[in-house]
Scaffold this active site. Structure first.
Site, PDB file in Angstrom:
ATOM      1  N   PRO A 151       0.812  -1.217   0.000  1.00 23.80           N
ATOM      2  CA  PRO A 151       0.000   0.000   0.000  1.00 23.80           C
ATOM      3  C   PRO A 151       0.853   1.279   0.000  1.00 23.80           C
ATOM      4  O   PRO A 151       0.329   2.360  -0.207  1.00 23.80           O
ATOM      5  CB  PRO A 151      -0.812  -0.087   1.299  1.00 23.80           C
ATOM      6  CG  PRO A 151      -0.628  -1.467   1.814  1.00 23.80           C
ATOM      7  CD  PRO A 151       0.624  -2.020   1.207  1.00 23.80           C
ATOM      8  N   GLU A 181       1.841  -7.525   8.394  1.00 24.24           N
ATOM      9  CA  GLU A 181       1.842  -6.059   8.489  1.00 24.24           C
ATOM     10  C   GLU A 181       2.772  -5.410   7.477  1.00 24.24           C
ATOM     11  O   GLU A 181       2.687  -4.231   7.203  1.00 24.24           O
ATOM     12  CB  GLU A 181       2.223  -5.614   9.903  1.00 24.24           C
ATOM     13  CG  GLU A 181       1.139  -5.889  10.923  1.00 24.24           C
ATOM     14  CD  GLU A 181      -0.213  -5.282  10.539  1.00 24.24           C
ATOM     15  OE1 GLU A 181      -0.295  -4.039  10.483  1.00 24.24           O
ATOM     16  OE2 GLU A 181      -1.161  -6.050  10.294  1.00 24.24           O
ATOM     17  N   ARG A 218      -3.042  -7.260 -21.107  1.00 21.98           N
ATOM     18  CA  ARG A 218      -4.012  -6.888 -22.137  1.00 21.98           C
ATOM     19  C   ARG A 218      -3.478  -5.811 -23.078  1.00 21.98           C
ATOM     20  O   ARG A 218      -4.059  -5.547 -24.119  1.00 21.98           O
ATOM     21  CB  ARG A 218      -5.351  -6.480 -21.517  1.00 21.98           C
ATOM     22  CG  ARG A 218      -5.303  -5.241 -20.689  1.00 21.98           C
ATOM     23  CD  ARG A 218      -6.616  -4.996 -19.970  1.00 21.98           C
ATOM     24  NE  ARG A 218      -7.721  -4.659 -20.868  1.00 21.98           N
ATOM     25  CZ  ARG A 218      -7.799  -3.531 -21.573  1.00 21.98           C
ATOM     26  NH1 ARG A 218      -6.853  -2.636 -21.499  1.00 21.98           N
ATOM     27  NH2 ARG A 218      -8.837  -3.307 -22.353  1.00 21.98           N
ATOM     28  N   ASP A 240      -9.531   2.266 -24.893  1.00 19.97           N
ATOM     29  CA  ASP A 240      -9.890   2.133 -23.483  1.00 19.97           C
ATOM     30  C   ASP A 240     -10.057   3.464 -22.779  1.00 19.97           C
ATOM     31  O   ASP A 240      -9.390   4.433 -23.117  1.00 19.97           O
ATOM     32  CB  ASP A 240      -8.752   1.467 -22.689  1.00 19.97           C
ATOM     33  CG  ASP A 240      -8.552   0.041 -23.046  1.00 19.97           C
ATOM     34  OD1 ASP A 240      -9.435  -0.533 -23.691  1.00 19.97           O
ATOM     35  OD2 ASP A 240      -7.490  -0.480 -22.670  1.00 19.97           O
TER      36      ASP A 240
HETATM   37 CL1  6GU Z   1      -0.282  -3.726  -3.402  1.00 18.79          CL
HETATM   38  N1  6GU Z   1      -1.137  -4.465  -1.033  1.00 18.79           N
HETATM   39  C1  6GU Z   1      -1.966  -4.359   0.024  1.00 18.79           C
HETATM   40  N2  6GU Z   1      -1.809  -5.182   1.049  1.00 18.79           N
HETATM   41  N3  6GU Z   1      -2.928  -3.451   0.100  1.00 18.79           N
HETATM   42  C2  6GU Z   1      -3.073  -2.649  -0.940  1.00 18.79           C
HETATM   43  C3  6GU Z   1      -2.264  -2.701  -2.073  1.00 18.79           C
HETATM   44  C4  6GU Z   1      -1.287  -3.630  -2.083  1.00 18.79           C
HETATM   45  N4  6GU Z   1      -2.647  -1.742  -2.930  1.00 18.79           N
HETATM   46  C5  6GU Z   1      -3.658  -1.136  -2.341  1.00 18.79           C
HETATM   47  N5  6GU Z   1      -3.925  -1.660  -1.138  1.00 18.79           N
END
Ligand code: 6GU
Length: 262
Positions: free
Chosen positions: A108, A135, A173, A188
């Site tokens: 994230p 985590e 794609r 797209d």
């Molecule tokens: Cl790549 N991993 C996780 N655990 N949560 C996320 C993510 C990735 N991308 C958005 N949320």
């Protein structure tokens, strides 16, 4: 194109790769996805892949040894060169004879995935994806193994596996031959920096709702202009920030000025 996916849960990838376009891409040899279970590279009877964080606090952290062993075991330890989107000389990509293989950490905290990044990754013949669980990763994975970090949005998933599937799907794609349609991915949403125009198919009238007459007119120039204006209108209403970066003609700009005026 080949993806090497490093994960603690390879089963998550099974059914998505067995359906529709991804299945066909694999069958036609355009896509290869090799799944590597990080646990297979963990030492000891219990093959432990996570541990408590130094300094305390909640949650578990992915240990560096199994992840390094898995990635280096599969890609080789090779000479390390710079990866994409990577200005930091301390980071590295494993270079394999012909070309550099990006080693992408799904987290994230990564750079926000978009069509531009999908196009960047589609330039490679081979990409490694490392999926996090728990985590997070031991920071040394980030600093000394990965060449890129990608997030698929500002929300938290239970792990990087679904994000890796999103990346595989969006990238593959774009490769010629993967989509049946000869216009491929060029129409797209996001390809041109705009959202896509509305689509209609038969019947011409459904429950009293008519398809726009212009689409049935057979006048291709008019249809093209209508679609362009609909794409501009939709983008202006829903995602106006995209207009700052879109490639716009003078005609497009005039149309947008008229919208703003109305
Ligand atoms: Cl790549 N991993 C996780 N655990 N949560 C996320 C993510 C990735 N991308 C958005 N949320």
């Amino acid at each position: 194109m080949r993806f090497d996916v490093f994960t603690l849960f390879p089963g998550i990838f099974e059914s998505p790769l067995k359906e529709s376009m991804l299945k066909r891409a694999i069958e036609s040899g355009l896509l290869e996805v090799q799944l590597h279970n990080i646990r297979d590279y963990a030492e000891g009877r219990h093959q432990v892949t996570d541990d408590y964080p130094y300094g305390g606090g909640g949650g578990m952290v992915m240990k560096p040894e199994p992840v390094f062993a898995a990635v280096e075991g599969v890609l080789g330890t090779g000479d390390r060169g710079l990866g994409i989107g990577d200005q930091d000389a301390g980071q590295s990509a494993i270079s394999n004879r012909q070309s550099t293989i990006p080693i992408v950490l799904l987290t994230p905290q990564g750079r926000l995935f978009n069509q531009q990044i999908a196009l960047e990754l589609a330039q490679y013949d081979r990409v490694a994806l490392i999926c996090g669980r728990y985590e997070g990763f031991d920071e040394r994975i980030r600093e000394h193994l990965a060449t890129d970090e990608i997030s698929i949005g500002d929300y938290v998933l239970t792990g990087g596996e679904l994000a890796a599937l999103v990346v595989v799907d969006a990238v593959i794609r774009l490769k010629p031959g993967v989509l049946g349609d000869p216009t491929g991915a060029s129409d797209d949403s996001h390809a041109s920096g705009l959202l896509e125009y509305p689509h209609y198919t038969r019947p011409p009238e459904f429950r009293g709702w008519r398809a726009p007459e212009i689409l049935l007119s057979g006048d291709h120039a008019k249809v093209d202009r209508w679609r362009r204006e609909q794409a501009l209108l939709r983008t202006w209403r829903r995602r106006p920030e995209l207009l700052d970066r879109a490639e716009l003609s003078e005609l497009d700009r005039a149309f947008l000025r008229q919208l703003a005026h109305e």
